[in-house]
Design a protein around this motif. Structure first.
Motif, PDB file in Angstrom:
ATOM      1  N   ARG A 114       0.843  -1.200   0.000  1.00 28.00           N
ATOM      2  CA  ARG A 114       0.000   0.000   0.000  1.00 28.00           C
ATOM      3  C   ARG A 114       0.877   1.249   0.000  1.00 28.00           C
ATOM      4  NH1 ARG A 114      -3.153  -3.429   3.464  1.00 28.00           N
ATOM      5  NH2 ARG A 114      -5.182  -3.844   2.497  1.00 28.00           N
ATOM      6  N   ARG A 115       0.481   2.199  -0.861  1.00 30.38           N
ATOM      7  CA  ARG A 115       1.187   3.479  -0.913  1.00 30.38           C
ATOM      8  C   ARG A 115       0.141   4.593  -0.816  1.00 30.38           C
ATOM      9  NH1 ARG A 115       4.075  -0.023  -4.424  1.00 30.38           N
ATOM     10  NH2 ARG A 115       6.173  -0.455  -3.617  1.00 30.38           N
ATOM     11  N   GLN A 116       0.110   5.531  -1.762  1.00 25.36           N
ATOM     12  CA  GLN A 116      -0.728   6.723  -1.574  1.00 25.36           C
ATOM     13  C   GLN A 116      -1.826   6.882  -2.624  1.00 25.36           C
ATOM     14  OE1 GLN A 116       1.942  10.135  -1.282  1.00 25.36           O
ATOM     15  NE2 GLN A 116       3.450   8.866  -0.214  1.00 25.36           N
ATOM     16  N   SER A 117      -2.052   5.901  -3.457  1.00 23.89           N
ATOM     17  CA  SER A 117      -2.951   6.095  -4.593  1.00 23.89           C
ATOM     18  C   SER A 117      -4.375   5.587  -4.371  1.00 23.89           C
ATOM     19  CB  SER A 117      -2.365   5.418  -5.833  1.00 23.89           C
ATOM     20  OG  SER A 117      -2.272   4.009  -5.627  1.00 23.89           O
ATOM     21  N   VAL A 118      -4.672   5.089  -3.178  1.00 22.40           N
ATOM     22  CA  VAL A 118      -6.016   4.612  -2.854  1.00 22.40           C
ATOM     23  C   VAL A 118      -6.517   5.365  -1.620  1.00 22.40           C
ATOM     24  CG1 VAL A 118      -7.434   2.641  -2.187  1.00 22.40           C
ATOM     25  CG2 VAL A 118      -5.586   2.326  -3.845  1.00 22.40           C
ATOM     26  N   ARG A 119      -7.742   5.906  -1.720  1.00 26.91           N
ATOM     27  CA  ARG A 119      -8.320   6.629  -0.586  1.00 26.91           C
ATOM     28  C   ARG A 119      -8.694   5.661   0.536  1.00 26.91           C
ATOM     29  NH1 ARG A 119     -12.605   9.743  -4.370  1.00 26.91           N
ATOM     30  NH2 ARG A 119     -12.527   7.652  -5.268  1.00 26.91           N
ATOM     31  N   PRO A 120      -8.487   6.033   1.766  1.00 25.00           N
ATOM     32  CA  PRO A 120      -8.925   5.170   2.873  1.00 25.00           C
ATOM     33  C   PRO A 120     -10.442   5.077   2.865  1.00 25.00           C
ATOM     34  CG  PRO A 120      -8.221   7.293   3.706  1.00 25.00           C
ATOM     35  CD  PRO A 120      -7.847   7.272   2.262  1.00 25.00           C
ATOM     36  N   PRO A 121     -10.991   3.918   3.215  1.00 25.73           N
ATOM     37  CA  PRO A 121     -12.451   3.763   3.223  1.00 25.73           C
ATOM     38  C   PRO A 121     -13.103   4.698   4.229  1.00 25.73           C
ATOM     39  CG  PRO A 121     -11.387   1.891   4.299  1.00 25.73           C
ATOM     40  CD  PRO A 121     -10.292   2.689   3.657  1.00 25.73           C
ATOM     41  N   ASN A 122     -14.303   5.190   3.888  1.00 25.61           N
ATOM     42  CA  ASN A 122     -15.009   6.100   4.784  1.00 25.61           C
ATOM     43  C   ASN A 122     -15.493   5.380   6.035  1.00 25.61           C
ATOM     44  OD1 ASN A 122     -14.710   8.217   2.985  1.00 25.61           O
ATOM     45  ND2 ASN A 122     -16.540   7.629   1.821  1.00 25.61           N
TER      46      ASN A 122
END
Length: 339
Positions: free
Chosen positions: A331-339
């Motif tokens: 995991r890096r920075q290209s996926v938003r954390p789930p709400n």
């Protein structure tokens, strides 16, 4: 069992004396280019193997590993250099050199290397789901190891030795990451038509698992074949984003080109769009926004391949097997954390 051809057979086919055949192989006397070509063509036609045919030389080795990988002008060599570099490094550690065979000859490339005893063993790459080189590999004296596997290798009676990255497992991890982020749709920007047309085996393996994983979660998944060039990728994004709805993106190829096109549109991965990729760690970390990715682990695959190949040199009759290097997601920075 077919009779092993001899130098006498070569001489008969070439129309020369048996001593001339010996001189061509040993280089002890000057031979005209025309005669040399006749003898070499006859050797190739008969699959004559001097080292296998001569008992006194049977234990000798060339200390060379052949890498058989067709390199086509429209595909280039960039994607295979990490494999080749690691194979060469591992071979050098064992006092072996590497012969790179790049002609797109199909099974004839394997026949040529084996028939002329140019190498002690072979690494076969760019493997197709139905690969005619498998038939040749089963009938030659030198051990061969496939990076990738044809469909027939999964048969329990197969004698082929194959190793590869677990592309199906990688697809499951990448699709699962997007599902976990809560995307309403997944679009896979897959390999271009020129790669798919080659029939390489990793494409259907990756695609089947990606589609199955999305279907099991009830998330729609679209697969788009995109040539790896900026113009084609930008056109594909125009079509995908024209409605204003932004799907989760899985990049099977063209990572830097796609990331650049998204940023040019003002869409930042990890903020405006969720993006995951199948690419090496180096490529993932080199992007303006480091990408959550599964690496194909070319160096790990190559290292395991060479280790296994040297085991096969000592035990060429080892039973056939398919080995997979497990997939891992970083995991890096290209996926938003789930709400």
């Amino acid at each position: 069992m077919a009779r092993v051809p001899t130098s006498k057979d070569v001489a008969k086919v070439a129309g020369v004396s048996q001593s001339t055949v010996s001189y061509v192989m040993s280089g002890k006397r000057p031979i005209s280019e025309k005669t040399r070509r006749l003898v070499e063509d006859a050797m190739e036609q008969l699959l004559y193997q001097p080292h296998a045919g001569a008992r006194a030389l049977a234990s000798q080795r060339t200390n060379i590993i052949a890498i058989v990988h067709p390199v086509l002008s429209n595909l280039g060599v960039g994607g295979i250099m990490a494999f080749i570099d690691e194979i060469a490094a591992q071979a050098r550690r064992r006092d072996y050199d590497v012969l790179l065979v790049t002609a797109d000859e199909g099974k004839e490339s394997l026949r040529r290397v084996a028939g002329r005893a140019l190498a002690d063993a072979m690494v076969v790459m760019e493997v197709k789901a139905e690969d005619e080189r498998a038939e040749v590999a089963r009938g030659i004296a030198q051990p061969s190891l496939f990076i990738g596997y044809p469909d027939e290798a999964l048969d329990e009676h197969s004698t082929l030795h194959c190793i590869d990255f677990d592309f199906a497992g990688g697809a499951e991890l990448l699709v699962g990451e997007l599902i976990g982020a809560g995307v309403h749709e997944i679009v896979v920007l897959g390999w271009g038509p020129e790669v798919v047309a080659r029939g390489v085996n990793y494409v259907p393996r990756f695609r089947r698992r990606a589609e199955a994983t999305a279907a099991a979660a009830g998330v729609p998944l679209r697969w788009v074949e995109v040539p790896r060039d900026s113009v084609a990728i930008r056109a594909a994004l125009d079509d995908l984003l024209g409605s204003g709805s932004v799907p989760g993106l899985l990049l099977a190829d063209g990572v830097p080109e796609t990331l650049g096109a998204l940023l040019d549109r003002g869409l930042r991965p990890g903020r405006d769009v969720d993006v995951v990729a199948l690419c090496t760690d180096a490529e993932a970390e080199a992007q303006a926004v480091p990408v959550t990715a599964v690496s194909q682990q070319p160096r790990d695959v190559s290292r395991h391949a060479v280790e296994w190949l040297f085991q096969l040199l000592d035990d060429p009759a080892a039973p056939g097997e398919v080995r997979l290097v497990p997939a891992h997601l970083t995991r890096r920075q290209s996926v938003r954390p789930p709400n």
